[in-house]
Design an enzyme around this catalytic site. Structure first.
Site, short mmCIF file in Angstrom:
data_model
loop_
_atom_site.label_atom_id
_atom_site.label_comp_id
_atom_site.label_asym_id
_atom_site.label_seq_id
_atom_site.Cartn_x
_atom_site.Cartn_y
_atom_site.Cartn_z
CG ASP A 38 -2.22 0.78 0.97
OD1 ASP A 38 -2.15 2.04 0.89
OD2 ASP A 38 -3.28 0.17 0.83
CG ASP A 64 2.32 5.47 -7.00
OD1 ASP A 64 1.44 4.74 -7.49
OD2 ASP A 64 2.34 6.71 -7.16
CB VAL A 65 0.24 0.15 -7.91
CG1 VAL A 65 0.18 -0.69 -6.66
CG2 VAL A 65 -0.93 1.12 -8.00
CB SER A 151 -16.50 -2.07 -9.25
OG SER A 151 -17.67 -1.42 -8.81
CE1 TYR A 163 -13.77 2.71 -8.18
CE2 TYR A 163 -15.97 2.02 -8.83
CZ TYR A 163 -14.85 1.84 -8.05
OH TYR A 163 -14.80 0.83 -7.14
CE LYS A 167 -12.53 -0.66 -9.17
NZ LYS A 167 -11.42 -1.41 -8.53
#
Length: 256
Positions: A38, A64-65, A151, A163, A167
C-alpha cells in the site's frame, strides 16, 4: 502451515484498505506467505503485525503501483524473501466523486489530471504488477493466479465515468491475460464487488447507499470478508479450471 493456500506466495496491493486487508489476512490464515502493499505505511505495518500475531508470514512494502520500477523491485524483494509470487490480487484503487450533483461525475467537468490518475492506479497498477509476476513465472511450470478487483460499476456503468471505465477495463485485461498465458498455467479472473459496508463506500453519503441496499435482493451490504472469500476461491486450486471470468459478490444487485 496448512491451508488452502499452503506453499503459495501471495501479493496483495492496496492491502492497507478494507478489502485488500481482509484478503491478505484470509490468505495468510490459509497458509500463504503474503506481501502486503500500500502507499500507507502505518496501515501495511499494522496489517503485517496482525498476520504475524496470528501465526502467519507476511512482509510490508510501501510503494506506488503506478511506478513500474518500484513494482519490479517489490517483486524482487518478495522473491528473495518467500520465493516467486504465484498469487496476485490487484486491489489498489481509488474512487471518483461521490456527489451526483458534482459535474465532475460526468465527462464534462472531469479534469485531465483526475481522469489519468484514477486510470493509472487501477489499470497501470494492475498491468505493472501482473507483468512483474508473469515475467518471473513464465517457463517455470509453476502456474499462478491473477485476481483483479473490479466492481459492479465495471459491469453496469453504475459509478463515475472514470471509475466505471477503469473497472470495466480490468475485465478486458483479465480476459486477455487468461488467453495469452493459460498455456503457462497462469489463470486470470476478476472479482466485482457490489455495495460493501467498508472502505470507499463509507465515503459515500448514506442517502445514496441506502437505496442501493434496498434494490439488493439479499437486503444488505456486503462485507470485506465476502470479497476475501471470493478471492480465496479464485486463488486456490479449487478454481484450477476457472480463468477469464468474473465473480460478483453483490447480493443480487447485478444479476447476469
Amino acid at each position: 502451515m496448512t491451508g488452502r493456500l499452503a506453499g503459495k506466495v501471495a501479493l496483495v496491493t492496496g492491502a492497507g484498505g478494507a478489502l485488500g486487508g481482509a484478503t491478505a489476512a484470509r490468505f495468510a490464515k490459509e497458509g500463504a506467505a503474503v506481501v502486503v502493499q500500500d502507499v500507507a505505511e502505518a496501515a501495511v505495518q499494522a496489517q503485517v503485525r496482525a498476520i504475524e500475531a496470528a501465526g502467519g508470514r507476511a512482509m510490508a512494502r510501501v510503494c506506488d503501483v503506478t511506478d513500474g520500477a518500484a513494482i519490479e523491485a517489490m517483486f524482487d524483494d518478495a522473491t528473495a524473501a518467500f520465493g516467486p509470487v504465484d498469487v496476485l490480487v490487484n486491489c489498489a484503487g481509488t474512487s471518483g466523486s461521490t456527489d451526483p450533483k458534482d459535474p465532475a461525475v460526468g465527462p464534462i467537468g472531469l479534469s485531465d489530471e483526475d481522469w489519468r490518475r484514477l486510470l493509472a492506479i487501477h489499470l497501470d497498477g494492475s498491468f505493472f504488477c501482473t507483468r512483474a509476476m508473469i515475467r518471473r513465472l513464465v517457463g517455470t511450470g509453476k502456474g499462478g493466479s491473477v485476481i483483479c478487483i473490479s466492481s459492479i460499476a465495471g459491469l453496469s456503468g453504475w459509478g463515475d465515468v472514470h471509475y466505471s471505465t477503469a473497472k470495466g477495463g480490468l475485465l478486458g485485461f483479465v480476459r486477455s491475460i487468461a488467453r495469452m498465458y493459460g498455456g503457462q498455467g497462469i489463470r486470470a479472473n476478476a472479482v466485482c464487488p457490489g455495495v460493501i459496508d467498508a472502505g470507499m463506500t463509507n465515503a459515500v453519503p448514506r442517502e445514496l447507499i441506502e437505496p442501493m441496499i434496498m434494490m439488493t435482493p439479499l437486503q444488505r451490504a456486503g462485507t470485506p470478508q465476502d470479497i476475501a472469500d471470493a478471492c480465496l476461491y479464485l486463488a486456490s486450486d479449487e478454481a484450477s479450471f476457472v480463468t477469464g471470468q468474473w465473480l460478483s459478490p453483490n447480493g443480487g444487485f447485478v444479476i447476469a
